[in-house]
Design a protein around this motif. Structure first.
Motif, PDB file in Angstrom:
ATOM      1  N   GLN A   1       0.644   3.983   1.498  1.00  0.00           N
ATOM      2  CA  GLN A   1       0.837   4.647   2.792  1.00  0.00           C
ATOM      3  C   GLN A   1       1.890   3.963   3.662  1.00  0.00           C
ATOM      4  OE1 GLN A   1      -0.468   7.529   3.798  1.00  0.00           O
ATOM      5  NE2 GLN A   1      -1.634   7.763   1.921  1.00  0.00           N
TER       6      GLN A   1
ATOM      7  N   GLU B   1       0.839  -1.201   0.000  1.00  0.00           N
ATOM      8  CA  GLU B   1       0.000   0.000   0.000  1.00  0.00           C
ATOM      9  C   GLU B   1       0.869   1.244   0.000  1.00  0.00           C
ATOM     10  OE1 GLU B   1      -2.881  -0.166   3.137  1.00  0.00           O
ATOM     11  OE2 GLU B   1      -3.950  -1.817   2.186  1.00  0.00           O
TER      12      GLU B   1
ATOM     13  N   ASN C   1      -3.494   1.724  -4.096  1.00  0.00           N
ATOM     14  CA  ASN C   1      -4.259   2.709  -3.350  1.00  0.00           C
ATOM     15  C   ASN C   1      -5.061   1.899  -2.343  1.00  0.00           C
ATOM     16  OD1 ASN C   1      -6.702   4.091  -2.572  1.00  0.00           O
ATOM     17  ND2 ASN C   1      -6.210   5.613  -4.126  1.00  0.00           N
ATOM     18  N   SER C   2      -4.851   2.156  -1.061  1.00  0.00           N
ATOM     19  CA  SER C   2      -5.479   1.337  -0.020  1.00  0.00           C
ATOM     20  C   SER C   2      -6.995   1.450  -0.004  1.00  0.00           C
ATOM     21  CB  SER C   2      -4.903   1.683   1.347  1.00  0.00           C
ATOM     22  OG  SER C   2      -5.049   3.059   1.603  1.00  0.00           O
ATOM     23  N   GLN C   3      -7.543   2.553  -0.449  1.00  0.00           N
ATOM     24  CA  GLN C   3      -8.996   2.711  -0.432  1.00  0.00           C
ATOM     25  C   GLN C   3      -9.656   2.000  -1.605  1.00  0.00           C
ATOM     26  OE1 GLN C   3      -9.182   6.950  -0.354  1.00  0.00           O
ATOM     27  NE2 GLN C   3      -8.854   7.071   1.848  1.00  0.00           N
ATOM     28  N   ALA C   4      -9.046   2.090  -2.780  1.00  0.00           N
ATOM     29  CA  ALA C   4      -9.657   1.499  -3.969  1.00  0.00           C
ATOM     30  C   ALA C   4      -9.061   0.137  -4.320  1.00  0.00           C
ATOM     31  CB  ALA C   4      -9.490   2.446  -5.153  1.00  0.00           C
ATOM     32  N   ASP C   5      -7.968  -0.252  -3.646  1.00  0.00           N
ATOM     33  CA  ASP C   5      -7.270  -1.501  -3.937  1.00  0.00           C
ATOM     34  C   ASP C   5      -6.892  -1.595  -5.415  1.00  0.00           C
ATOM     35  OD1 ASP C   5      -6.101  -3.795  -2.839  1.00  0.00           O
ATOM     36  OD2 ASP C   5      -7.720  -5.044  -3.616  1.00  0.00           O
TER      37      ASP C   5
END
Length: 143
Positions: free
Chosen positions: A22, A20, A44-48
């Motif tokens: 982040q 990820e 992107n950790s939110q959208a994978d």
């Protein structure tokens, strides 16, 4: 496997190791070491979804620049690039793209999205298989 007929699907390395954006750079180095790879796809950790790639060269540059890998985040170093190949891309075309763009790694996409990654070593192996010139004895056999 002939270089004339080989495609990215034949030489890519699935499954991908991902990280990820982040996360700390130290985490990327750890994952590379334990996965035996020289690059990771960054998600992107939110959208994978993939947002870029981080390579051992990116990490080496950060260390050489005096950055602390335990506090520097991956998103600060990643390479975002539009150069992506498909599973049907020929190895020769991948080599051309790598040479012209100075890339050592190329993400590979297929019908279902991200399928793997090809690195320069994978490409060279196929291209050298058809080489008709044998290695000099001094290079072919370790002393």
């Amino acid at each position: 496997m002939s270089e004339q007929t080989s495609t990215a699907a034949d030489v890519m390395r699935p499954p991908l190791t991902t990280v990820e954006q982040q996360a700390h750079v130290a985490a990327a180095a750890y994952l590379m070491k334990h996965a035996g790879t020289t690059a990771l796809m960054v998600l992107n950790s939110q959208a994978d979804q993939p947002v870029g790639i981080i390579t051992e060269a990116d990490i080496a540059r950060a260390v050489a620049d005096g950055k602390d890998v335990n506090s520097t985040r991956i998103y600060e170093l990643i390479t975002t690039r539009s150069a992506v190949i498909t599973t049907s891309t020929s190895v020769r075309d991948a080599a051309r793209l790598m040479t012209s763009g100075h890339f050592r790694h190329l993400p590979v996409t297929g019908d279902a999205g991200l399928a793997g990654i090809v690195d320069i070593t994978d490409v060279c192996r196929v291209l050298l298989e058809t080489d008709v010139y044998p290695l000099p004895v001094s290079l072919a056999q370790p002393e």
